[in-house]
Design a protein around this motif. Sequence first.
Motif, PDB file in Angstrom:
ATOM      1  N   ASP A 140       0.833  -1.175   0.032  1.00 58.01           N
ATOM      2  CA  ASP A 140      -0.024  -0.193   0.099  1.00 58.01           C
ATOM      3  C   ASP A 140       0.615   1.322  -0.168  1.00 58.01           C
ATOM      4  OD1 ASP A 140      -2.305  -1.703   0.029  1.00 58.01           O
ATOM      5  OD2 ASP A 140      -2.653  -1.327   2.265  1.00 58.01           O
ATOM      6  N   GLN A 141       1.910   1.230   0.716  1.00 59.67           N
ATOM      7  CA  GLN A 141       2.718   2.421   0.931  1.00 59.67           C
ATOM      8  C   GLN A 141       3.636   2.600  -0.454  1.00 59.67           C
ATOM      9  OE1 GLN A 141       2.479   4.782   3.034  1.00 59.67           O
ATOM     10  NE2 GLN A 141       4.695   5.932   2.789  1.00 59.67           N
ATOM     11  N   TYR A 142       3.977   1.655  -1.049  1.00 63.11           N
ATOM     12  CA  TYR A 142       4.830   1.653  -2.273  1.00 63.11           C
ATOM     13  C   TYR A 142       3.887   2.339  -3.330  1.00 63.11           C
ATOM     14  CZ  TYR A 142       8.772  -0.963  -0.625  1.00 63.11           C
ATOM     15  OH  TYR A 142      10.024  -1.190   0.054  1.00 63.11           O
ATOM     16  N   GLN A 143       2.549   1.897  -3.471  1.00 60.43           N
ATOM     17  CA  GLN A 143       1.638   2.359  -4.314  1.00 60.43           C
ATOM     18  C   GLN A 143       1.370   3.734  -4.315  1.00 60.43           C
ATOM     19  OE1 GLN A 143       0.849   0.196  -7.066  1.00 60.43           O
ATOM     20  NE2 GLN A 143       0.377   2.361  -7.866  1.00 60.43           N
ATOM     21  N   ARG A 144       1.117   4.200  -2.910  1.00 62.60           N
ATOM     22  CA  ARG A 144       0.968   5.580  -2.825  1.00 62.60           C
ATOM     23  C   ARG A 144       2.130   6.452  -3.009  1.00 62.60           C
ATOM     24  NH1 ARG A 144      -1.660   3.706   1.887  1.00 62.60           N
ATOM     25  NH2 ARG A 144       0.161   3.901   3.243  1.00 62.60           N
ATOM     26  N   LEU A 145       3.363   6.086  -2.900  1.00 63.59           N
ATOM     27  CA  LEU A 145       4.613   6.767  -3.342  1.00 63.59           C
ATOM     28  C   LEU A 145       4.641   6.772  -4.895  1.00 63.59           C
ATOM     29  CD1 LEU A 145       7.148   5.308  -0.808  1.00 63.59           C
ATOM     30  CD2 LEU A 145       6.470   7.681  -0.887  1.00 63.59           C
ATOM     31  N   ALA A 146       4.228   5.577  -5.483  1.00 64.01           N
ATOM     32  CA  ALA A 146       4.302   5.402  -6.771  1.00 64.01           C
ATOM     33  C   ALA A 146       3.389   6.524  -7.625  1.00 64.01           C
ATOM     34  CB  ALA A 146       3.918   3.990  -7.550  1.00 64.01           C
ATOM     35  N   ASP A 147       2.110   6.432  -6.870  1.00 61.45           N
ATOM     36  CA  ASP A 147       1.274   7.514  -7.363  1.00 61.45           C
ATOM     37  C   ASP A 147       1.604   9.051  -7.507  1.00 61.45           C
ATOM     38  OD1 ASP A 147      -0.250   5.331  -7.901  1.00 61.45           O
ATOM     39  OD2 ASP A 147      -1.683   5.429  -6.036  1.00 61.45           O
ATOM     40  N   GLN A 148       2.402   9.093  -6.260  1.00 63.10           N
ATOM     41  CA  GLN A 148       2.880  10.588  -6.075  1.00 63.10           C
ATOM     42  C   GLN A 148       4.099  11.066  -6.714  1.00 63.10           C
ATOM     43  OE1 GLN A 148       3.516  10.728  -1.832  1.00 63.10           O
ATOM     44  NE2 GLN A 148       1.318  10.554  -1.527  1.00 63.10           N
ATOM     45  N   ALA A 149       5.032   9.968  -7.218  1.00 65.24           N
ATOM     46  CA  ALA A 149       6.242  10.150  -7.880  1.00 65.24           C
ATOM     47  C   ALA A 149       6.206  10.849  -9.438  1.00 65.24           C
ATOM     48  CB  ALA A 149       6.919   8.839  -7.937  1.00 65.24           C
ATOM     49  N   SER A 150       7.133  11.762  -9.292  1.00 66.78           N
ATOM     50  CA  SER A 150       7.129  12.661 -10.532  1.00 66.78           C
ATOM     51  C   SER A 150       8.344  12.149 -11.542  1.00 66.78           C
ATOM     52  CB  SER A 150       7.655  14.126 -10.134  1.00 66.78           C
ATOM     53  OG  SER A 150       8.754  14.227  -9.667  1.00 66.78           O
ATOM     54  N   ASN A 151       9.095  11.203 -10.993  1.00 71.90           N
ATOM     55  CA  ASN A 151      10.455  10.707 -11.818  1.00 71.90           C
ATOM     56  C   ASN A 151       9.745   9.154 -12.190  1.00 71.90           C
ATOM     57  OD1 ASN A 151      12.618   8.621 -12.011  1.00 71.90           O
ATOM     58  ND2 ASN A 151      13.886  10.384 -11.267  1.00 71.90           N
ATOM     59  N   GLU A 152       9.741   9.204 -13.639  1.00 73.43           N
ATOM     60  CA  GLU A 152       9.200   8.043 -14.139  1.00 73.43           C
ATOM     61  C   GLU A 152       9.704   6.501 -13.766  1.00 73.43           C
ATOM     62  OE1 GLU A 152       6.139   6.308 -15.855  1.00 73.43           O
ATOM     63  OE2 GLU A 152       6.330   8.380 -15.630  1.00 73.43           O
ATOM     64  N   ARG A 153      10.980   6.654 -13.804  1.00 74.17           N
ATOM     65  CA  ARG A 153      11.651   5.539 -13.223  1.00 74.17           C
ATOM     66  C   ARG A 153      11.540   4.986 -11.977  1.00 74.17           C
ATOM     67  NH1 ARG A 153      17.714   5.008 -16.067  1.00 74.17           N
ATOM     68  NH2 ARG A 153      16.957   5.056 -18.333  1.00 74.17           N
ATOM     69  N   GLN A 154      11.418   5.923 -10.889  1.00 75.40           N
ATOM     70  CA  GLN A 154      10.959   5.620  -9.802  1.00 75.40           C
ATOM     71  C   GLN A 154       9.498   5.420  -9.563  1.00 75.40           C
ATOM     72  OE1 GLN A 154      11.017   9.164  -6.738  1.00 75.40           O
ATOM     73  NE2 GLN A 154      12.899   8.398  -6.153  1.00 75.40           N
ATOM     74  N   LYS A 155       8.828   5.913 -10.326  1.00 71.73           N
ATOM     75  CA  LYS A 155       7.309   5.442 -10.239  1.00 71.73           C
ATOM     76  C   LYS A 155       7.263   4.217 -10.724  1.00 71.73           C
ATOM     77  CE  LYS A 155       3.994   8.255 -11.978  1.00 71.73           C
ATOM     78  NZ  LYS A 155       3.110   8.524 -11.186  1.00 71.73           N
ATOM     79  N   MET A 156       8.110   3.598 -11.818  1.00 77.73           N
ATOM     80  CA  MET A 156       8.210   2.263 -12.074  1.00 77.73           C
ATOM     81  C   MET A 156       8.429   1.205 -11.065  1.00 77.73           C
ATOM     82  SD  MET A 156       9.265   2.829 -16.103  1.00 77.73           S
ATOM     83  CE  MET A 156       9.700   1.322 -16.432  1.00 77.73           C
TER      84      MET A 156
END
Length: 154
Positions: free
Chosen positions: A22-38
């Motif tokens: 859940d926390q990783y998904q929340r962070l992914a949803d907020q990430a602006s860096n595309e690689r970090q999001k992936m």
Amino acid sequence: MRFHQVKELVTWAADFHRQLADQYQRLADQASNERQKMALAYLAQRETKQGQELASYLAENGDHAAVLETWFDDPADFPHAPVVGRLPERLDGGEVQDVLATALATHRTLQDLYEHRAERAGAAHEEEFFTSLAAEHRAEVRRIVRDLQRLEAY
């Protein structure tokens, strides 16, 4: 509480993975860096899978039924869920290596717990169960490291 059944620890670990996902998904949803999001979305998927695998042990009436009912005495309680709090609220501007370092730190908690339980096991089937969980966990960590390093290389 000093006395626990193995199934309580497995339930706790499955929930730990769910919280991380859940926390990783929340962070992914907020990430602006595309690689970090992936990378974060990948970690959310892996944590979900690990949690489901542990939960399946609880649902089956097979090989693990006896060990799940085993009691153990340990004055140290399970690590508290705030370990998930080690994850930052945001990872703005960071790199995939920042995500990997965070993932490895949280996974170390479970690795240590499984190894500790294997060492303190009162019966052979309990030791084998936790040794197996520790080995599976090490393999998962290697897979995560490999996949995130590949992501960063592209």
